[in-house]
Design an enzyme around this catalytic site. Structure first.
Site, short mmCIF file in Angstrom:
data_model
loop_
_atom_site.label_atom_id
_atom_site.label_comp_id
_atom_site.label_asym_id
_atom_site.label_seq_id
_atom_site.Cartn_x
_atom_site.Cartn_y
_atom_site.Cartn_z
N PHE A 134 0.86 -1.19 0.00
CA PHE A 134 0.00 0.00 0.00
C PHE A 134 0.89 1.23 0.00
O PHE A 134 1.77 1.38 0.85
CB PHE A 134 -0.93 0.05 1.22
N ASP A 219 9.36 2.68 1.36
CA ASP A 219 8.22 3.44 1.87
C ASP A 219 8.14 3.20 3.37
O ASP A 219 7.68 2.16 3.83
CB ASP A 219 6.94 2.97 1.16
N LYS A 248 3.11 9.96 8.00
CA LYS A 248 2.33 9.67 9.22
C LYS A 248 2.84 10.31 10.52
O LYS A 248 2.35 11.33 10.92
CB LYS A 248 2.15 8.17 9.37
#
Ligand SMILES: *Cc1c(COP(=O)(O)O)cnc(C)c1O
Length: 395
Positions: A134, A219, A248
């Site tokens: 993702f 990532d 995040k």
């Protein structure tokens, strides 16, 4: 109209929400509009790593808001420079580009890889990505996301993206070539169900990226900023990427993203090639500086690792107690997945009713990504609530 009705009436229904509205938080505690208290083991999906209303972050944001919020990257920004330095001095990185989210960081990293590749050969533009991954919701990020449900109906997707199986070196070798510009991978797949890469796999990625002169992109949007017990997950593996994306937890709730690069990848993006109006603004980077100073304090990450092992041990005990419902535990530090033999949506809902916030990813994996400041007592409390919930499922 209350918040629930107003939301359904005026906000695009891109989420199915729980009928709860939080209005206050402190540390690992959240309070809803009815005054009910919750233990938060989700942290806004791995965002509030320092917990809610952390004094250092609150102070930084309040002070900055009183002084100046935004100018423009046409000018120099003190906290942007300071945050870039903090990230580089604590990682493999040499240069940082700031943006506003994880998808945006990955979007930029893909552009960076393509620019790098096509400067060497116009045909060198392919990106290799992995099934189960993702990477976010923008067009390039969703194209490299290896789960069909996220891109269905949005085609045609970006050309030149090839998928290999995660943790499968032979599969990787079948798609990589001289035309590969970049390889993008999560060191631990988050939304894919908390699946760690193996050491051999990341080593092979490094070796293959070098052999074909492609950029290796990690990532770390979810795994970064101390989540796994190291500042960045790559540090568990002894494998350095050329590019790393962050978002995040970097602002502990203030929106911010970053692309971190070294060597040949660090000089690719030049004036005019890539930009962001808000990227690296005073407010977001001031929050980021506060976060980086906290997570790099002596002993902080060791604590995360120890508490992660503690929680992992308790979850493994639950697997032993409820073998009909639970299968295994995986993950690193305070990024843990409890694999269930059943869909786990209802378990999450029952836990929420009992005041514990967790979530369900990949359909059957309960995800634990609590604030890193969680105490052992709070971990005990969360596991006790989960045990009560599971008793209802074991029959
Ligand atoms: C959350 C996440 C993203 C997307 O971040 P956004 O800020 O929602 O765009 C990308 N990659 C990974 C690994 C993530 O966990």
């Amino acid at each position: 109209m209350d918040v629930f009705e107003r939301t359904e009436r005026f906000v695009m229904k891109t989420y199915n929400r729980y009928p709860v509205c939080f209005v206050k938080g402190e540390g690992c505690r959240l309070y809803d509009s009815q005054g009910k208290e919750y233990l938060d083991m989700l942290a806004g999906i791995a965002v509030c790593n320092l917990g809610h209303a952390h004094p250092a972050v609150t102070r930084a944001v309040c002070e900055q808001a009183k002084e100046l919020l935004h100018v423009s990257n046409l000018f120099y920004i003190e906290s942007q420079a300071e945050l870039a330095e903090l990230i580089c001095k604590n990682s493999f990185g040499e240069k940082v580009f700031f943006c506003n989210s994880g998808a945006e960081a990955n979007e930029g990293a893909i552009k960076l890889a393509r620019r790098y590749g096509t400067q060497l050969d116009p045909e060198k533009y392919e990106i290799v990505a992995f099934k189960g991954s993702f990477h976010g919701r923008t067009m390039a990020a969703v194209t490299v996301t290896g789960q069909g449900k996220y891109s269905e109906g949005f085609g045609p997707m970006l050309p030149g993206v090839k998928f290999a199986n995660f943790n499968d070196v032979d599969s990787l070798l079948s798609v990589v070539s001289e035309r590969t510009a970049g390889i993008i991978v999560e060191p631990i797949q988050g939304e894919g169900g908390v699946v760690p890469a193996s050491r051999e796999f990341l080593r092979a990625l490094r070796e293959v990226a070098d052999r074909f002169n492609a950029l290796l992109i990690f990532d770390e949007v979810q795994t970064g900023i101390g989540r796994t017990g190291k500042l960045f997950a790559y540090q568990h593996y002894g494998v350095e990427p050329d590019v790393m994306t962050l978002a995040k937890a970097l602002g502990n709730g203030v929106p911010i993203g970053a692309i971190v690069a070294k060597g040949k990848a660090a000089e690719v993006l030049r004036p005019g090639l890539h930009a962001s109006t808000f990227g690296g603004n005073l407010l977001a980077t001031r929050a980021g500086v506060a976060v980086m100073k906290e997570v790099t304090k002596p002993g902080f990450l060791e604590e995360v690792e120890e508490k992660g092992n503690y929680l992992k041990g308790l979850l493994e005990e639950l697997v032993g107690e409820f073998p009909q419902v639970l299968e295994s535990v995986r993950g690193k530090g305070l990024m843990l997945g409890l694999v269930c033999k059943v869909g786990c949506k209802d378990i999450v809902k029952s836990a929420l009713d009992r005041g514990l916030i967790i979530n369900c990813t990949a359909g059957n994996v309960l995800r634990f990504v609590p604030p890193l400041v969680i105490s052992r007592e709070e971990i005990d409390e969360g596991v006790a609530i989960l045990r009560e919930v599971l008793k209802g499922y074991a029959g």
